[in-house]
Enzyme design. Structure first.
Site, PDB file in Angstrom:
ATOM      1  N   ASP A 178       1.028  -1.156   0.096  1.00 43.37           N
ATOM      2  CA  ASP A 178      -0.137   0.083   0.056  1.00 43.37           C
ATOM      3  C   ASP A 178       0.997   1.098   0.049  1.00 43.37           C
ATOM      4  O   ASP A 178       1.826   1.667   0.920  1.00 43.37           O
ATOM      5  CB  ASP A 178      -0.969   0.037   1.151  1.00 43.37           C
ATOM      6  CG  ASP A 178      -1.769   1.297   1.276  1.00 43.37           C
ATOM      7  OD1 ASP A 178      -1.501   2.446   0.903  1.00 43.37           O
ATOM      8  OD2 ASP A 178      -2.864   0.888   1.661  1.00 43.37           O
ATOM      9  N   ASP A 214       1.771   8.066  -9.421  1.00 43.94           N
ATOM     10  CA  ASP A 214       1.205   7.762 -10.685  1.00 43.94           C
ATOM     11  C   ASP A 214      -0.054   6.882 -10.141  1.00 43.94           C
ATOM     12  O   ASP A 214       0.007   5.781 -10.229  1.00 43.94           O
ATOM     13  CB  ASP A 214       2.205   7.144 -11.421  1.00 43.94           C
ATOM     14  CG  ASP A 214       1.545   6.753 -12.914  1.00 43.94           C
ATOM     15  OD1 ASP A 214       0.322   7.276 -13.240  1.00 43.94           O
ATOM     16  OD2 ASP A 214       2.062   5.841 -13.419  1.00 43.94           O
TER      17      ASP A 214
END
Length: 281
Positions: free
Chosen positions: A137, A155
């Site tokens: 994560d 991104d």
């Protein structure tokens, strides 16, 4: 005739004509589809939203990577959060002075499927000796990692679903902590022509996180609905924002780029009047 219809925005839709669906599955985190199109090559969508196409991915990947890296001037350690298609990794590794590029991607299947079906986007980057890929994560990594980086590129998908946490003040505070002095953060901020509030909110969150300078720049990516994208630029060294084209050229622009030039770098920070009124700068 089959079409992919993107409905990311409630009052605007776009369609891409499908030649052949190559892969579709519900991963642990999202609905993923890859198809061959008639006009844009192979297309990756997540939860019904275009993420990248082999036809125009260079517009986005070159600008979100080379602007912060060349503005910095001498990045050694680079972090990419998200970017499972490998395009940002590919571009970051073009800088000879980089010692390591770390990519943190939450969904292993995105990387695996892109390597199989969209190999030209990563172009071998995942196997590069300077690349390190961590399946985790990104928000948690930013909160817990003891490492430091010169450039961080987020991104991400849009601020819905798994990507929403990557647009919060808390996340930006954690990312700022990871930056070395003079470091730069670049982020995806959506299309301000359609949803200007998304850019307003992300800029506000980055300012609240304590960055000395928060700005944005504007590439054009045809298959991102509406075409015009906003990319966030945040740093504690405001001089990094003012680097001119000649200075950028002297720093060594990677060869073979298809969108980025030093002149485009400088011009991308020029904002239309309506955007200045709504967002600032």
């Amino acid at each position: 005739m089959e079409w992919f219809e993107e409905t990311l925005h409630e009052n605007w839709r776009q369609g891409i004509r499908i030649k052949e669906i190559l892969y579709r599955d519900q991963t642990e985190l999202q609905d993923l589809m890859i198809f061959e199109s008639y006009a844009w090559g192979r297309v990756l969508t997540l939860d019904g939203v275009v993420q990248t196409t082999t036809g125009d991915e260079f517009c986005y990947h070159e600008m979100i990577v080379h602007v912060p890296m060349l503005a910095h001037g001498a990045p050694r350690q680079v972090l990419i959060i998200g970017g499972g298609d490998g395009g940002c990794l590919r571009e970051a590794l073009k800088h000879e002075g980089v010692e390591r590029v770390t990519q943190v991607e939450i969904d292993r299947s995105v990387i695996d499927l892109c390597r199989k079906w969209l190999p030209t986007i990563s172009d071998g980057a995942f196997d590069h000796p300077k690349a390190r890929v961590i399946i985790a994560d990104g928000a948690r990594f930013a909160a817990e990692s003891p490492e430091r980086f010169d450039v961080i590129v987020v991104d991400s998908t849009d601020p819905i679903g798994p990507g929403a946490v990557l647009f919060t003040e808390e996340f930006y505070r954690n990312v700022r902590r990871l930056l070395n002095p003079g470091g730069i953060l670049a982020t995806q901020c959506g299309n301000p022509s359609i949803k200007p509030q998304e850019l307003v909110d992300t800029q506000a969150a980055q300012r609240a996180a304590g960055f000395a300078l928060v700005d944005y720049y504007l590439p054009v990516v045809p298959t991102y609905i509406g075409g015009g994208m906003a990319l966030g630029f945040a740093t504690d060294d405001p001089a990094k924002r003012k680097v001119g084209a000649d200075a950028i050229r002297e720093r060594g622009v990677p060869k073979g780029l298809r969108y980025y030039t030093p002149e485009v770098h400088v011009a991308a920070f020029a904002h239309p009047a309506w955007m200045i009124e709504r967002v600032g700068h």
